[in-house]
Write an enzyme that holds these catalytic residues in place. Sequence first.
Site, mmCIF file in Angstrom:
data_model
loop_
_atom_site.group_PDB
_atom_site.id
_atom_site.type_symbol
_atom_site.label_atom_id
_atom_site.label_comp_id
_atom_site.label_asym_id
_atom_site.label_seq_id
_atom_site.Cartn_x
_atom_site.Cartn_y
_atom_site.Cartn_z
ATOM 1 N N GLY A 1 39.638 43.497 41.240
ATOM 2 C CA GLY A 1 39.199 43.005 42.302
ATOM 3 C C GLY A 1 40.103 42.786 43.212
ATOM 4 N N ASN B 1 32.406 36.939 36.179
ATOM 5 C CA ASN B 1 32.403 38.523 36.312
ATOM 6 C C ASN B 1 31.032 38.982 35.742
ATOM 7 O OD1 ASN B 1 34.244 41.041 34.241
ATOM 8 N ND2 ASN B 1 32.979 41.072 36.167
ATOM 9 N N GLY B 2 30.355 39.758 36.435
ATOM 10 C CA GLY B 2 29.049 40.292 36.232
ATOM 11 C C GLY B 2 28.310 40.396 37.441
ATOM 12 N N CYS C 1 34.858 41.913 39.386
ATOM 13 C CA CYS C 1 35.471 40.763 39.347
ATOM 14 C C CYS C 1 36.562 40.726 37.987
ATOM 15 C CB CYS C 1 34.796 39.418 39.016
ATOM 16 S SG CYS C 1 33.561 39.561 40.509
ATOM 17 N N TYR D 1 37.507 53.710 32.736
ATOM 18 C CA TYR D 1 37.978 53.276 33.962
ATOM 19 C C TYR D 1 38.540 52.045 34.262
ATOM 20 C CZ TYR D 1 38.990 53.354 38.992
ATOM 21 O OH TYR D 1 39.641 53.226 40.197
#
Length: 483
Positions: free
Chosen positions: A42, A117-118, A16, A257
Site C-alpha cells: 500500500g 487488511n481486507g 493494505c 504477486y
Amino acid sequence: MLTTNPFDDDKLREECGIFGVSGASGAAALTALGLHALQHRGQEAAGITSFDGTLFHTHRAMGHVAGNFDRDDVIRGLPGEVACGHVRYSTTGETALRNVQPLYADLSTGGFAIAHNGNISNAMKLRRELVRRGSIFQSTSDTETIIHLVATSNYRTLLDRFIDALKQVEGAYSLIVMTPEGMIACRDPLGIRPLVMGRLDGAVIFASETVALDVCGATFERAVEPGELVIVQGTEIRSIHPFQAVDARPCIFEWVYFSRPDSIAGDQSVYSVRKEIGAQLALEAPVDADLVIPVPDSGVPAAIGYAQASGIPFELGIIRSHYVGRTFIQPGDKVRHLGVKLKHNANRALIRGKKVVLIDDSIVRGTTSLKIVQMMREAGAAEVHMRIASPPTRHSCFYGVDTPERAKLLAAKLDLGGMTDFIHADSLSFVSIEGLYKALNAARGDKPSYCDACFTGDYPTTLTDHDESSTVDQFAMLAERVA
Ligand code: SF4
C-alpha cells in the site's frame, strides 16, 4: 497514485499491510520499520497509533512510510510500548486522510484503534442499518463498520463485543486492534488475507508478511490461524477460536504477486513457489527460444524457474534504472509513457535477432504487456513469446484487492487468440489453475484450499453488497455526499 514501478501499473494491487507490536520500548519506531518492509502492499497512505498506558497517540499521513515516519519528531509523538500501523491503497473509501488507518474511536469500553487488511463484503448493508439506528460515520472506509458494530453491541466486555461484531461481517479481514487492555490480532475464518506472528526479545509482533519481522530482527513464530483471535496483554498471549470452523481459503495471489519473494507464506517460501510456477509453465507451455527474459521485478523468480526447467538461458533483457524519480509516473500525465522508457530499457545487444520468452506474473488490462512486447520488437527481437505465471485473470476481487471492473480485464473480454493479438506477441500462454496449485504442493479438486476467485469466479463467501449493486459505486456516492 504513486507507484514505484511503471510495469506495476497493470497489476492487481493489494490494498493494505498491517503491523503491530506489544511489549517493546520504542514500539512506534519498530512499527515504522515494519511498515517500511510492507510498503509494497500500500503506497497511498500510512498511519501509526501508539498507546502509552494512559493515552492513545496517532499520526496518519498521505504518501509513503519514508518521509512521514522516519522523522524523530513524529516518532517522539507516538510514545508507548504498544503500537500498530497500516499502509494503505484504497479500494473502498476514497483517498482522504479520514480514511487512513489505524482508525480510532472512544467507546464506552475505552479507546479502540483498528488496522485492517481486507474488505468487508457486506459493509454497505451493515452501514445502512447502523446509520438508521443512529450511528454517525466519520469515514467512508468499510473498516469503520466494525467500530460501530462494537460500539452498539449488547455484550458487556470489549472482547465479547468485538466477537459479536466479527460474527456479523462477511468477507476478508486480518485485523490488529488496540485497546487499553491490550492488543487483539485476528484473521477471518477463511484466512483470506495473511497475518503472521513473531517475537523480538519477548515483545509480540504481528505483520502481514514475515519480511516485516525480518526487517525488525524478530523471529517468525507462526501464522495467525484462520478464525483465530490472539489476545495480547503486555508480552503474554492467549488464543481463542470463536467462529465455527470452516476450510481455509487464503488468497492464492499472495504467492503469485502480492507478497514479497523473501516472505514465507503458509509455510512456503514465496520465492520458491514462484520459481516452481515458472517450472510448471515451462512444462505446460514450452517454446523454441534463445532467451528467457523476466519482466522486472515481479517476473524474475518465475523466469528463473522457467529457464531452469526448459534449459533456455535466463538473461536480463530489460534493465531497470533505480534512479528515476516517482514524479515521472503520475496517472494521466503525458510523461508517464516516457517514464516507462526512462525506468526500463531493453538490453538491445542481447536481444537483437533472438527469439525471446518474456515471463510476467499476470496480465490485468494488457496495456503493459503490449508496451513490453513492443519494446522487445523495437530492440530487434526475432520472435516475442509471452508466458504468464498465473491463470487468466477473469474476475474482480472483493476481498481487499484493487481490481479494474470486469469489463476492463483483458481475459474477461478476449480469448487466448484475441489476447495474443492485442499484445502483439508471437505466442501467449498462461499457467493452468492445476499447475498453479501444483506449485503450491496442492491439488484444486472440488474443495479448493485457496481463494482463486479472480481466476475461477469461485468466491468463497457471499458478496452481499456486490449482489445488491456495485460496492464501489455505493462508496463513491457516499464519498461525494461527505466530501
Ligand atoms: S479473488 Fe481471491 S485469489 Fe483473487 S486476489 Fe482476491 S482474494 Fe486473492
